[in-house]
Design a protein around this motif. Structure first.
Motif, PDB file in Angstrom:
ATOM      1  N   SER A  93       3.550   7.037 -20.952  1.00 35.26           N
ATOM      2  CA  SER A  93       2.442   7.984 -21.033  1.00 35.26           C
ATOM      3  C   SER A  93       1.653   8.047 -19.726  1.00 35.26           C
ATOM      4  N   GLU A  94       0.700   8.989 -19.681  1.00 36.19           N
ATOM      5  CA  GLU A  94      -0.167   9.184 -18.513  1.00 36.19           C
ATOM      6  C   GLU A  94      -0.960   7.922 -18.191  1.00 36.19           C
ATOM      7  N   ARG A  95      -1.481   7.295 -19.215  1.00 33.60           N
ATOM      8  CA  ARG A  95      -2.298   6.099 -19.021  1.00 33.60           C
ATOM      9  C   ARG A  95      -1.493   4.991 -18.350  1.00 33.60           C
ATOM     10  N   ASP A  96      -0.194   4.965 -18.635  1.00 32.51           N
ATOM     11  CA  ASP A  96       0.656   3.917 -18.076  1.00 32.51           C
ATOM     12  C   ASP A  96       0.819   4.035 -16.566  1.00 32.51           C
ATOM     13  N   ILE A  97       0.641   5.240 -16.023  1.00 30.41           N
ATOM     14  CA  ILE A  97       0.760   5.420 -14.572  1.00 30.41           C
ATOM     15  C   ILE A  97      -0.303   4.597 -13.858  1.00 30.41           C
ATOM     16  N   THR A  98      -1.547   4.681 -14.346  1.00 25.83           N
ATOM     17  CA  THR A  98      -2.645   3.942 -13.714  1.00 25.83           C
ATOM     18  C   THR A  98      -2.442   2.440 -13.825  1.00 25.83           C
ATOM     19  N   THR A  99      -2.143   1.981 -15.038  1.00 25.84           N
ATOM     20  CA  THR A  99      -1.924   0.548 -15.239  1.00 25.84           C
ATOM     21  C   THR A  99      -0.735   0.059 -14.430  1.00 25.84           C
ATOM     22  N   GLY A 100       0.350   0.822 -14.462  1.00 28.09           N
ATOM     23  CA  GLY A 100       1.546   0.430 -13.717  1.00 28.09           C
ATOM     24  C   GLY A 100       1.302   0.352 -12.232  1.00 28.09           C
TER      25      GLY A 100
ATOM     26  N   LEU B 172       0.802  -1.226   0.000  1.00 29.20           N
ATOM     27  CA  LEU B 172       0.000   0.000   0.000  1.00 29.20           C
ATOM     28  C   LEU B 172       0.837   1.281   0.000  1.00 29.20           C
ATOM     29  N   ILE B 173       1.940   1.268   0.748  1.00 29.38           N
ATOM     30  CA  ILE B 173       2.772   2.466   0.849  1.00 29.38           C
ATOM     31  C   ILE B 173       3.925   2.422  -0.145  1.00 29.38           C
ATOM     32  N   GLY B 174       4.658   1.317  -0.130  1.00 28.28           N
ATOM     33  CA  GLY B 174       5.843   1.212  -0.983  1.00 28.28           C
ATOM     34  C   GLY B 174       5.536   1.084  -2.454  1.00 28.28           C
ATOM     35  N   SER B 175       4.337   0.600  -2.806  1.00 24.10           N
ATOM     36  CA  SER B 175       4.000   0.421  -4.225  1.00 24.10           C
ATOM     37  C   SER B 175       2.870   1.357  -4.661  1.00 24.10           C
ATOM     38  N   LEU B 176       1.658   1.158  -4.135  1.00 25.50           N
ATOM     39  CA  LEU B 176       0.497   1.918  -4.606  1.00 25.50           C
ATOM     40  C   LEU B 176       0.672   3.424  -4.388  1.00 25.50           C
ATOM     41  N   ALA B 177       0.961   3.829  -3.155  1.00 24.88           N
ATOM     42  CA  ALA B 177       1.093   5.260  -2.853  1.00 24.88           C
ATOM     43  C   ALA B 177       2.275   5.878  -3.587  1.00 24.88           C
ATOM     44  N   ALA B 178       3.356   5.112  -3.725  1.00 20.34           N
ATOM     45  CA  ALA B 178       4.524   5.635  -4.439  1.00 20.34           C
ATOM     46  C   ALA B 178       4.181   5.944  -5.891  1.00 20.34           C
ATOM     47  N   TRP B 179       3.442   5.059  -6.544  1.00 24.28           N
ATOM     48  CA  TRP B 179       3.065   5.284  -7.946  1.00 24.28           C
ATOM     49  C   TRP B 179       2.143   6.487  -8.068  1.00 24.28           C
ATOM     50  N   TRP B 180       1.147   6.600  -7.194  1.00 26.99           N
ATOM     51  CA  TRP B 180       0.177   7.686  -7.308  1.00 26.99           C
ATOM     52  C   TRP B 180       0.783   9.037  -6.944  1.00 26.99           C
TER      53      TRP B 180
ATOM     54  N   TYR C 227      11.027   7.583 -14.271  1.00 28.73           N
ATOM     55  CA  TYR C 227      11.583   8.431 -15.325  1.00 28.73           C
ATOM     56  C   TYR C 227      11.246   7.887 -16.715  1.00 28.73           C
ATOM     57  N   ALA C 228      11.094   6.566 -16.813  1.00 30.05           N
ATOM     58  CA  ALA C 228      11.064   5.904 -18.118  1.00 30.05           C
ATOM     59  C   ALA C 228       9.665   5.579 -18.621  1.00 30.05           C
ATOM     60  N   ILE C 229       8.618   5.913 -17.857  1.00 27.32           N
ATOM     61  CA  ILE C 229       7.247   5.563 -18.240  1.00 27.32           C
ATOM     62  C   ILE C 229       6.836   6.299 -19.513  1.00 27.32           C
TER      63      ILE C 229
ATOM     64  N   GLY D 287       4.796   8.983  -9.193  1.00 27.50           N
ATOM     65  CA  GLY D 287       4.933   8.537 -10.574  1.00 27.50           C
ATOM     66  C   GLY D 287       4.806   9.627 -11.617  1.00 27.50           C
ATOM     67  N   ARG D 288       3.656  10.281 -11.670  1.00 28.40           N
ATOM     68  CA  ARG D 288       3.383  11.241 -12.740  1.00 28.40           C
ATOM     69  C   ARG D 288       4.289  12.455 -12.652  1.00 28.40           C
ATOM     70  N   ARG D 289       4.399  13.052 -11.470  1.00 30.17           N
ATOM     71  CA  ARG D 289       5.183  14.273 -11.334  1.00 30.17           C
ATOM     72  C   ARG D 289       6.674  14.019 -11.566  1.00 30.17           C
ATOM     73  N   THR D 290       7.150  12.843 -11.161  1.00 30.50           N
ATOM     74  CA  THR D 290       8.542  12.484 -11.434  1.00 30.50           C
ATOM     75  C   THR D 290       8.791  12.407 -12.928  1.00 30.50           C
ATOM     76  N   ARG D 291       7.875  11.751 -13.639  1.00 29.63           N
ATOM     77  CA  ARG D 291       8.029  11.598 -15.094  1.00 29.63           C
ATOM     78  C   ARG D 291       8.030  12.953 -15.794  1.00 29.63           C
ATOM     79  N   VAL D 292       7.101  13.821 -15.420  1.00 25.90           N
ATOM     80  CA  VAL D 292       6.977  15.121 -16.080  1.00 25.90           C
ATOM     81  C   VAL D 292       8.185  16.007 -15.802  1.00 25.90           C
ATOM     82  N   MET D 293       8.560  16.137 -14.521  1.00 28.32           N
ATOM     83  CA  MET D 293       9.642  17.069 -14.195  1.00 28.32           C
ATOM     84  C   MET D 293      10.994  16.582 -14.697  1.00 28.32           C
ATOM     85  N   THR D 294      11.290  15.289 -14.539  1.00 30.54           N
ATOM     86  CA  THR D 294      12.602  14.802 -14.957  1.00 30.54           C
ATOM     87  C   THR D 294      12.782  14.890 -16.468  1.00 30.54           C
TER      88      THR D 294
END
Length: 519
Positions: free
Chosen positions: A269-276, A82-90, A265-267, A93-100
């Motif tokens: 698209s946006e849709r991939d965040i949810t699936t991932g 819940l913390i190490g996987s789900l919360a980390a992705w939400w 960093y390597a994802i 995930g997205r903000r890391t991908r966009v800013m980096t």
């Protein structure tokens, strides 16, 4: 024996084939380090999960914490989920991908350097990663010796060398993409293996209900003063405070580990965040939850595990003892499971170390003029060197009584996450975080955990690491209130990527009539 050897050889062949197949993706630095930022959700999710859970989890932590906390150790797996996987992705995930991508950062030190406008921060972060990832990399080999000795009577040295050579081959050939594809293949093995092993072990003790009944009769030698009966099947186990420290360290720690957040960093698209996020969470639930759940029954095998001369259980022997009487096919699968868990984590760690040292320390500092081709050569050579160093440390520790290396491995998560968690997380969301706050965070995370290793003011290195992380989340914003702000131009540039206009499907974003009327 022929069956078990055939399983191992088939595994080796597939791993090498994947390395050869993916080598076309490693023709430039972006491709070698991040797969060209074009890695799909399933590959990203499995890369995240398999880098998270190594043989240290399955053999070491599952045995140790299962012995100490009983079935309550399953909470550690749920925390990881819940913390190490789900919360980390939400959350990350997205903000890391966009800013980096916007600031063109390929590594965590490069992120710190550009986000906070400081070359010195970038170099400091790279040094911290180098110092604490190499010993942690060596710990990945732990757990293999007893399993291979049980299954094949193979010396520990052979196991370490074979794993090191195999990892070198496919990562040097295919870089990040080879790692991601192999992680997916190895992750499937881990899923199947965990489920099969749990079913077989419980079946050997009369099924789940009978195993729980047997475990409930084990005397509580961890917290005798509490008088708790059936402590190892209780909701929070015999020591809930120590259990909480383990959950925090192993769950929140991933948010500040460079080899973990770099997966975002390597994802593609946006849709991939949810699936991932969904795939990674499901993977963690089965692998982490299953491993700690299995370890919770370790006390039922107290007569067959190894003990030190002082009478303390050798925790790495618990899981192998639980598996020793399984059918050959399951033992073969289990060995491949542990190999998969170890190699996936090892490949992620050495790729992170080699890319960080090349891009953040050598390039522009030691070697001023380094073109794309030379960067790739340096990363590949350093990758091999790091694998050799980690294997040498693992062999040295195995044949000596030196405990310093083991202690350094134990505090690596606390030091890395204690230094990086606060500035990385807040840096994605807040414009008010200052350069001084990042320096204080680096000094705090490393200084607190290393000083505790020598002075020992906190008995448990795990609790020390957990305290370092939680305190860091308060230190960074607090110091930022009283220290000079970063130049507005630098901050605005870093966050401008979030405001770029993109076209999305209506199922992702509904029409806004107010905005439409203004145009």
């Amino acid at each position: 024996m022929a069956l078990k050897i055939s399983i191992i050889l088939l595994f080796f062949a597939i791993v090498i084939f994947i390395g050869v197949y993916t080598r076309r993706h490693a023709g430039d630095v972006d491709g070698f380090v991040l797969g060209g930022r074009n890695v799909g959700p399933w590959l990203s999710a499995f890369a995240y999960g398999t880098s998270y859970f190594s043989a240290v989890i399955f053999v070491g932590y599952a045995g140790q914490f299962g012995w100490k906390f009983g079935l309550a150790s399953t909470w550690v797996g749920l925390g990881n989920t819940l913390i190490g996987s789900l919360a980390a992705w939400w959350i990350l995930g997205r903000r890391t991908r966009v800013m980096t991508q916007h600031i063109d950062a390929k590594t965590m030190p490069e992120y710190f350097g550009k986000r906070f406008g400081s070359r010195a921060l970038r170099i400091a972060a790279a040094l911290i990663i180098f110092i604490f990832l190499i010993p942690y990399t060596a710990s990945v080999y732990n757990g293999l010796s007893r399993l291979f000795a049980m299954a094949f009577s193979v010396p520990y040295e052979t196991c370490v060398i074979a794993m090191a050579v195999l990892t070198c081959i496919y990562v040097v050939l295919g870089g990040y993409m080879a790692t991601a594809v192999n992680d997916t293949f190895q992750g499937v093995i881990m899923l199947v293996g965990i489920i099969a092993v749990i079913a077989a072990v419980l079946n050997g003790h009369g099924g789940f209900s009978q195993a729980v009944i047997s475990l409930s009769t084990v005397p509580n030698d961890v917290a005798v003063s509490s008088g708790l009966q059936g402590a190892f099947v209780s909701f929070f186990g015999p020591d809930w405070k120590a259990l909480l420290g383990v959950i925090v360290l192993t769950s929140l720690g991933t948010w500040g580990l460079p080899q973990m957040v770099q997966k975002f960093y390597a994802i593609t698209s946006e849709r991939d965040i949810t699936t991932g996020a969904i795939v990674s969470t499901a993977f963690a639930l089965v692998v982490a939850g299953g491993s700690y759940f299995l370890g919770g029954f370790g006390r039922l095998f107290g007569d067959s595990i190894a003990y030190s001369p002082s009478g303390v259980p050798i925790y790495d022997s618990i899981i192998p003892s639980m598996l020793s009487n399984l059918p050959d096919i399951l033992i073969g699968i289990t060995v491949v499971l542990v190999l998969s868990a170890s190699m996936s984590t090892l490949s992620s760690l050495v790729l992170t170390s080699s890319s960080t040292l090349t891009l953040d320390l050598i390039k522009g500092n030691l070697v001023k003029d380094m073109d794309e081709r030379r960067q790739l050569v340096y990363m590949r050579v350093l990758l091999v060197i790091f694998v050799i160093i980690s294997a040498a440390i693992a062999l040295f520790q195995y044949h000596s009584s030196v405990t310093f290396i083991a202690q350094l491995m134990g505090i690596s998560w606390g030091a890395l996450a204690g230094a990086f968690l606060g500035p990385f997380l807040y840096g994605l969301y807040s414009k008010r975080i200052t350069r001084a706050a990042v320096w204080v965070s680096f000094i705090w995370g490393v200084g607190f955990t290393v000083s505790n290793m020598f002075i020992g003011f906190i008995a448990s290195p795990i609790n020390c690491g957990a305290i370092a992380m939680v305190a860091d989340l308060a230190i960074v914003p607090l110091v930022s209130l009283f220290t000079p702000k970063i130049e507005q131009k630098t901050v605005d540039w870093c966050f401008s990527g979030f405001y770029e206009k993109v076209l999305v499907e209506k199922r992702r974003a509904l029409d806004d009539p107010v905005v439409a009327s203004e145009h």
